[in-house]
Each structure stands twice: as structure tokens, then as C-alpha cells.
Design an enzyme around this catalytic site. Structure first.
Site, PDB file in Angstrom:
ATOM      1  N   ASP A 169       6.677  46.591  42.615  1.00 52.93           N
ATOM      2  CA  ASP A 169       7.345  46.663  43.928  1.00 52.93           C
ATOM      3  C   ASP A 169       7.933  45.328  44.366  1.00 52.93           C
ATOM      4  O   ASP A 169       9.095  45.250  44.777  1.00 52.93           O
ATOM      5  CB  ASP A 169       6.352  47.099  45.020  1.00 52.93           C
ATOM      6  CG  ASP A 169       5.966  48.556  44.881  1.00 52.93           C
ATOM      7  OD1 ASP A 169       6.611  49.260  44.090  1.00 52.93           O
ATOM      8  OD2 ASP A 169       5.020  48.974  45.562  1.00 52.93           O
TER       9      ASP A 169
ATOM     10  N   ARG B 180      -2.417  37.327  21.125  1.00 46.20           N
ATOM     11  CA  ARG B 180      -2.410  38.750  21.473  1.00 46.20           C
ATOM     12  C   ARG B 180      -1.249  39.519  20.850  1.00 46.20           C
ATOM     13  O   ARG B 180      -1.430  40.626  20.349  1.00 46.20           O
ATOM     14  CB  ARG B 180      -2.329  38.912  23.000  1.00 46.20           C
ATOM     15  CG  ARG B 180      -3.650  38.688  23.669  1.00 46.20           C
ATOM     16  CD  ARG B 180      -3.572  38.919  25.162  1.00 46.20           C
ATOM     17  NE  ARG B 180      -4.896  38.702  25.724  1.00 46.20           N
ATOM     18  CZ  ARG B 180      -5.172  38.671  27.015  1.00 46.20           C
ATOM     19  NH1 ARG B 180      -4.215  38.846  27.903  1.00 46.20           N
ATOM     20  NH2 ARG B 180      -6.396  38.475  27.441  1.00 46.20           N
TER      21      ARG B 180
ATOM     22  N   GLU C 120       0.778  37.703  40.207  1.00 42.04           N
ATOM     23  CA  GLU C 120       1.504  38.239  39.050  1.00 42.04           C
ATOM     24  C   GLU C 120       2.946  38.620  39.381  1.00 42.04           C
ATOM     25  O   GLU C 120       3.795  38.685  38.495  1.00 42.04           O
ATOM     26  CB  GLU C 120       0.737  39.441  38.477  1.00 42.04           C
ATOM     27  CG  GLU C 120       1.125  39.724  37.041  1.00 42.04           C
ATOM     28  CD  GLU C 120       0.244  40.757  36.370  1.00 42.04           C
ATOM     29  OE1 GLU C 120      -0.968  40.813  36.676  1.00 42.04           O
ATOM     30  OE2 GLU C 120       0.778  41.509  35.540  1.00 42.04           O
TER      31      GLU C 120
ATOM     32  N   SER D 283      -4.314  33.912  34.075  1.00 42.44           N
ATOM     33  CA  SER D 283      -3.416  34.472  35.089  1.00 42.44           C
ATOM     34  C   SER D 283      -3.922  34.245  36.500  1.00 42.44           C
ATOM     35  O   SER D 283      -3.138  34.246  37.437  1.00 42.44           O
ATOM     36  CB  SER D 283      -3.202  35.958  34.850  1.00 42.44           C
ATOM     37  OG  SER D 283      -4.392  36.631  35.101  1.00 42.44           O
ATOM     38  N   LEU D 284      -5.219  34.036  36.658  1.00 41.62           N
ATOM     39  CA  LEU D 284      -5.707  33.885  38.024  1.00 41.62           C
ATOM     40  C   LEU D 284      -5.175  32.617  38.685  1.00 41.62           C
ATOM     41  O   LEU D 284      -5.168  32.508  39.901  1.00 41.62           O
ATOM     42  CB  LEU D 284      -7.233  33.965  38.053  1.00 41.62           C
ATOM     43  CG  LEU D 284      -7.722  35.373  37.659  1.00 41.62           C
ATOM     44  CD1 LEU D 284      -9.230  35.437  37.605  1.00 41.62           C
ATOM     45  CD2 LEU D 284      -7.199  36.434  38.609  1.00 41.62           C
TER      46      LEU D 284
HETATM   47  C1  LIG Z   1      -8.078  45.106  33.332  1.00 41.17           C
HETATM   48  C2  LIG Z   1      -7.582  43.726  33.626  1.00 41.17           C
HETATM   49  C3  LIG Z   1      -8.323  42.620  33.240  1.00 41.17           C
HETATM   50  C4  LIG Z   1      -7.871  41.341  33.508  1.00 41.17           C
HETATM   51  N1  LIG Z   1      -8.626  40.273  33.134  1.00 41.17           N
HETATM   52  C5  LIG Z   1      -8.232  39.034  33.467  1.00 41.17           C
HETATM   53  C6  LIG Z   1      -9.050  37.906  33.170  1.00 41.17           C
HETATM   54  O1  LIG Z   1     -10.125  38.048  32.594  1.00 41.17           O
HETATM   55  N2  LIG Z   1      -8.610  36.681  33.539  1.00 41.17           N
HETATM   56  C7  LIG Z   1      -7.417  36.493  34.170  1.00 41.17           C
HETATM   57  O2  LIG Z   1      -7.066  35.357  34.492  1.00 41.17           O
HETATM   58  N3  LIG Z   1      -6.619  37.552  34.461  1.00 41.17           N
HETATM   59  C8  LIG Z   1      -6.998  38.804  34.131  1.00 41.17           C
HETATM   60  N4  LIG Z   1      -6.188  39.870  34.425  1.00 41.17           N
HETATM   61  C9  LIG Z   1      -4.923  39.653  35.134  1.00 41.17           C
HETATM   62  C10 LIG Z   1      -5.198  39.431  36.612  1.00 41.17           C
HETATM   63  O3  LIG Z   1      -6.284  40.228  37.005  1.00 41.17           O
HETATM   64  C11 LIG Z   1      -3.978  39.801  37.451  1.00 41.17           C
HETATM   65  O4  LIG Z   1      -2.865  39.079  37.001  1.00 41.17           O
HETATM   66  C12 LIG Z   1      -4.251  39.461  38.898  1.00 41.17           C
HETATM   67  O5  LIG Z   1      -5.376  40.157  39.385  1.00 41.17           O
HETATM   68  C13 LIG Z   1      -3.058  39.812  39.762  1.00 41.17           C
HETATM   69  O6  LIG Z   1      -3.408  39.438  41.068  1.00 41.17           O
HETATM   70  P1  LIG Z   1      -2.368  39.563  42.234  1.00 41.17           P
HETATM   71  O7  LIG Z   1      -3.072  39.095  43.470  1.00 41.17           O
HETATM   72  O8  LIG Z   1      -1.084  38.967  41.869  1.00 41.17           O
HETATM   73  O9  LIG Z   1      -2.092  41.135  42.350  1.00 41.17           O
HETATM   74  P2  LIG Z   1      -3.139  42.377  42.636  1.00 41.17           P
HETATM   75  O10 LIG Z   1      -4.521  41.863  42.556  1.00 41.17           O
HETATM   76  O11 LIG Z   1      -2.669  43.442  41.768  1.00 41.17           O
HETATM   77  O12 LIG Z   1      -2.842  42.656  44.152  1.00 41.17           O
HETATM   78  C14 LIG Z   1      -1.605  43.165  44.567  1.00 41.17           C
HETATM   79  C15 LIG Z   1      -1.799  43.732  45.961  1.00 41.17           C
HETATM   80  O13 LIG Z   1      -0.521  44.048  46.518  1.00 41.17           O
HETATM   81  C16 LIG Z   1      -0.562  45.355  47.063  1.00 41.17           C
HETATM   82  N5  LIG Z   1       0.788  45.934  46.979  1.00 41.17           N
HETATM   83  C17 LIG Z   1       1.532  46.211  45.875  1.00 41.17           C
HETATM   84  N6  LIG Z   1       2.725  46.725  46.216  1.00 41.17           N
HETATM   85  C18 LIG Z   1       2.747  46.768  47.576  1.00 41.17           C
HETATM   86  C19 LIG Z   1       3.705  47.206  48.537  1.00 41.17           C
HETATM   87  N7  LIG Z   1       4.908  47.692  48.190  1.00 41.17           N
HETATM   88  N8  LIG Z   1       3.373  47.114  49.845  1.00 41.17           N
HETATM   89  C20 LIG Z   1       2.165  46.620  50.238  1.00 41.17           C
HETATM   90  N9  LIG Z   1       1.221  46.184  49.381  1.00 41.17           N
HETATM   91  C21 LIG Z   1       1.517  46.266  48.067  1.00 41.17           C
HETATM   92  C22 LIG Z   1      -1.576  46.108  46.221  1.00 41.17           C
HETATM   93  O14 LIG Z   1      -2.071  47.217  46.915  1.00 41.17           O
HETATM   94  C23 LIG Z   1      -2.620  45.021  45.974  1.00 41.17           C
HETATM   95  O15 LIG Z   1      -3.530  44.967  47.036  1.00 41.17           O
HETATM   96  C24 LIG Z   1      -6.629  41.158  34.162  1.00 41.17           C
HETATM   97  C25 LIG Z   1      -5.874  42.263  34.552  1.00 41.17           C
HETATM   98  C26 LIG Z   1      -6.337  43.543  34.288  1.00 41.17           C
HETATM   99  C27 LIG Z   1      -5.499  44.727  34.712  1.00 41.17           C
END
Ligand SMILES: Cc1cc2nc3c(=O)[nH]c(=O)nc-3n(C[C@H](O)[C@H](O)[C@H](O)COP(=O)(O)OP(=O)(O)OC[C@H]3O[C@@H](n4cnc5c(N)ncnc54)[C@H](O)[C@@H]3O)c2cc1C
Length: 398
Positions: free
Chosen positions: A94, A161, A246, A262-263
Site C-alpha cells: 500500500d 538466500r 520495509e 531488516s529491523l
Molecule cells: C516471517 C517473517 C520473519 C522475519 N524475520 C526477520 C528476522 O528474523 N529479522 C529481521 O530483521 N527481519 C525479519 N523479517 C522482516 C521484518 O519482520 C519486516 O521487514 C518488518 O517487520 C517490517 O516492519 P514494518 O514496521 O516496516 O512493517 P509491518 O510490521 O508490516 O507494519 C506495517 C503496518 O502498517 C499497517 N498498514 C499497511 N497498510 C496500511 C494502510 N493502507 N493503511 C493503514 N495502515 C496500513 C499494517 O496494518 C501494519 O500495522 C521477517 C519477516 C517475516 C514475514
């Protein structure tokens, strides 16, 4: 990795622990107002400056405008545009689509990381089996029981990977199967229980005892290296709009993120954005502008659920871990066929999501076709090598 450098919490439930603590802290802070079930539809942008967002309140089924001096996109990745993926349901790209529509630059859209070892059992979710399992010495075996990674890379199971993914796909094709096995059965059962309680518990729910049964796995889309282009303090190309996590692309992961890095997208850039916006707000000039919204146009008569199924299957086949010029052209024809939907509105958040998925899917396919080489997460059978002349980014702006 050449050094052990990853922190773990609760064995293999590190992410859950981070989420628990962050949620608790947010709830405790009275300055933060949390609005659940509000879906951000579009950014309010005028003259390349962002003034807030338009959101859809899913509970009350109404649109709401939120004006803001500073807007930070943190909407996560786009793995859900692929049929097989490890991502949460919300990972539909999104933020990238929203920012692109608003005129922001997006970068490195061709670089998607596929995770090699994702549970592949009928009826089970695509549960990710962490790299740490191979780090502890687990083997990959094809369905004939043969270890195969030594044939593909000196680091065998610990190769990058993308190399492991392609090796697995080759073994799957060679054995006519949709899976290979991750085998821990030679490891100490006590170590497995201690290090991987969550993996053990999840597999047990599907009658797999990982101390004695090899785990059926296959690759799946996992992480988006590209996204909304940001600089080193989290600014996008639109004034007042920042991005972290991300959804963003600072370029720090190159073409292929290292596991567990990625964190930093959220931690490092989230912190930097807070510091940067303090300066931004010092010179802030308030303006009150009116905004019109084309999302309120008439919806198209389309079976959105069916289109979504077609899209995710097509993305896996044509723009997945192994790409070809022919496949990517077919993908672009698919997007062209559905491009008329852009001129239509939508009825609900699911349809908005699909519109965004189509947008980001098209950007991925376009970037992948444009990059005539293979690098990191982007692999083309018709251009399997990396070239120095391609040591550059592909940036899109509407
Ligand atoms: C299974 C798995 C294991 C992983 N393991 C690791 C690891 O071991 N180490 C590591 O570093 N990384 C890991 N990653 C990657 C890492 O977890 C992600 O890159 C990270 O959590 C993304 O965080 P974020 O805050 O960017 O997004 P998210 O945590 O995905 O949060 C996005 C938020 O935005 C909200 N949102 C989305 N679209 C909209 C919209 N249009 N309107 C309002 N709200 C919206 C969602 O509801 C959500 O709350 C892993 C990922 C996965 C899937």
C-alpha cells in the site's frame, strides 16, 4: 555471516517479543493516539508537499481526512503480491503505491528476496523456518533424500538466500516435486528444543516431530529491498513525507538483504526521522488547502477476488525468483489489460488493496524487465550475470 551477531528473544520468537514491547510502550504513551481499522487510501499532496492522509474508517464505513505537518509512511512490504509468501496479510505494498501515486520516487523495485525454507504442507500456513536452523547445521535434501547444496555453492546450506532458493527450485524441477526437505534429525534433540521451540510447536500442529521428521519446505517471497526512496534521514522526495521500515528504500540492503538486518529499517530510520522532523517543524508554514479525491469515483464491475488470485499466481510464475524477458513481458501485458481500473473508484478496503497490489506489481515487473542482468534478489535466465554498467538504481516517478 562471518560472525554470530543476531540477538534472539524467547528462543525463536524474537519478532513477537519486539512487537509485544513496542505495543506496550505505545499504549503507555498518552501523546500517541492509536486509530485501529483505519485504512490509508491516499496522501494529501500539493506542490510536492504532503499535508496528511485520506483514510477509510472500516468500522464506520466512512472516509476521514487527517491533516499533518509531518507524515511518516510505515506500512510494511509487499510479499502478498505473490501467491507463496511469508508475509502478514497487510503486506500488499500500500505505502509504495500510495506514495508513487502522490508523485514520490520509488527505487529498486526489482529486488525482492525469496526465502528458501518455508513450510510447504497442504493445509498449513506458509510458516518461515528460520535461517538459524541451517546455521545450527540442518541439511537440505531433495525428495530422494540426497543433500544437494554442496553442488551449488562452497558454503552449501549457508550460501546466500538467492542461491539456495534457485538450487531448491532446480532440485524440485529435477525431481518433479513441489518441495525439498530441511533435515534436523542428525542434530541433538535437546538443542532443537532449546533453540527452536516455536518451529517445533508449529510443525507439531501438523503432526511433524522435527527431531525425527524432515520438514517439507519450498521458497516463498519474503522481503522487499526496494520501496519508497528515502535519504539517510528518512526524507522521501516529497516535502513533509517520510518513510521507514520495509516500505522504504534507503538502499542499505543493496540488491539482497542479509538475514536479520531488516529491523534496522524501522529502528535506525524511525529514530532519525524523529530527529530530522524537529528541524523541519522549526520552519513550518501552515496552509489550509482543499483536496479532491478520485477514489470516490464509480467502481468497475470486476470480480476483484478472482483478479487478486490471478495476480498473485501470475507474479509467482512470471516475476518470481527466476525471471525471463518473455515472462516479464507477459506480466506487463497482464497489467496493461487491467490498467483501466485506475480510472475507477472502489467500494471497500479490499478493492483499494488490490488496486495497490496491481500498481506495485507493475512497478516490480517494469523494473525487472529494465534491469538486463542478474544481481542479488533479481535473477534472469536470459541475463544470468551481473555487469558493472548496471551498478546503479532504477528509480520511478509518476
Ligand atoms: C516471517 C517473517 C520473519 C522475519 N524475520 C526477520 C528476522 O528474523 N529479522 C529481521 O530483521 N527481519 C525479519 N523479517 C522482516 C521484518 O519482520 C519486516 O521487514 C518488518 O517487520 C517490517 O516492519 P514494518 O514496521 O516496516 O512493517 P509491518 O510490521 O508490516 O507494519 C506495517 C503496518 O502498517 C499497517 N498498514 C499497511 N497498510 C496500511 C494502510 N493502507 N493503511 C493503514 N495502515 C496500513 C499494517 O496494518 C501494519 O500495522 C521477517 C519477516 C517475516 C514475514
Amino acid at each position: 555471516h562471518s560472525q554470530r551477531r543476531i540477538l534472539h528473544a524467547s528462543g525463536d520468537a524474537t519478532g513477537a517479543e519486539i512487537q509485544r514491547v513496542l505495543t506496550m510502550r505505545v499504549r503507555e504513551d498518552e501523546r500517541i493516539k492509536v486509530l485501529e481499522n483505519h485504512y490509508v487510501v491516499d496522501l494529501l499532496v500539493r506542490e510536492n508537499t504532503c499535508y496528511g492522509v485520506l483514510a477509510y474508517d472500516r468500522e464506520n464505513e466512512e472516509y476521514r481526512v487527517f491533516r499533518g505537518k509531518v507524515t511518516v509512511l510505515a506500512t510494511g512490504g509487499l510479499g502478498r503480491i505473490f501467491e507463496h509468501n511469508t508475509n502478514p496479510e497487510i503486506a500488499t505494498g500500500d505505502g509504495i503505491a500510495i506514495a508513487f501515486r502522490a508523485g514520490a520516487e520509488v527505487m529498486d523495485m526489482e529486488f525482492i528476496q525469496f526465502h528458501p525454507t518455508v513450510l510447504n504442507l497442504p493445509g498449513a500456513p506458509r510458516f518461515l523456518i528460520s535461517e538459524a536452523v541451517r546455521g545450527e547445521g540442518a541439511y537440505l535434501r531433495n525428495i530422494q533424500g540426497q543433500r544437494f547444496m554442496q553442488r551449488y555453492h562452497d558454503l552449501a546450506e549457508l550460501a546466500p538466500r538467492d542461491i539456495v532458493v534457485r538450487a531448491i527450485l532446480k532440485e524440485m524441477a529435477g525431481t518433479g516435486s513441489n518441495k525439498v526437505f530441511l533435515d534436523l534429525t542428525h542434530l541433538d534433540p535437546d538443542l532443537i528444543k532449546l533453540r527452536f521451540p516455536n518451529i517445533m510447536k508449529t510443525c507439531a500442529e501438523y503432526q511433524l516431530d522435527i527431531t525425527v521428521d524432515p520438514i517439507p519446505i519450498a521458497p516463498a517471497a519474503h522481503y522487499m529491498m526496494g520501496g519508497v526512496k528515502i535519504n539517510l534521514v528518512g526524507e522521501t522526495s516529497i516535502k513533509g513525507l517520510y518513510a521507514c521500515g520495509e516500505v522504504s528504500c534507503p538502499g542499505v540492503h543493496g540488491a539482497n538483504r542479509l538475514a536479520s538486518n531488516s529491523l534496522l529499517d524501522g529502528l535506525v530510520f524511525g529514530g532519525r526521522i524523529v530527529e530530522e522532523t524537529k528541524h523541519f517543524l522549526q520552519d513550518y508554514q501552515p496552509r489550509h488547502l482543499e483536496f479532491a479525491c478520485d477514489w470516490l469515483l464509480k467502481p468497475a464491475k470486476t470480480d476483484y477476488a478472482d483478479l487478486r488470485r490471478k495476480l498473485v499466481v501470475m507474479m509467482g510464475e512470471k516475476v518470481g525468483p527466476v525471471r525471463s524477458s518473455e515472462g516479464m513481458r507477459e506480466a506487463l501485458m497482464f497489467f496493461d489489460q487491467w490498467s483501466y481500473l485506475r480510472r475507477h473508484g472502489v467500494d471497500n478496503a479490499e478493492q483499494m488493496e488490490l488496486k495497490n497490489m496491481l500498481q506495485v506489481g507493475e512497478l516490480v515487473a517494469e523494473a525487472a524487465l529494465a534491469r538486463r542482468e542478474s544481481r542479488g534478489g533479481h535473477y534472469r535466465v536470459d541475463c544470468p550475470d551481473a555487469y558493472q554498467r548496471w551498478q546503479k538504481h532504477i528509480i520511478f516517478r509518476r
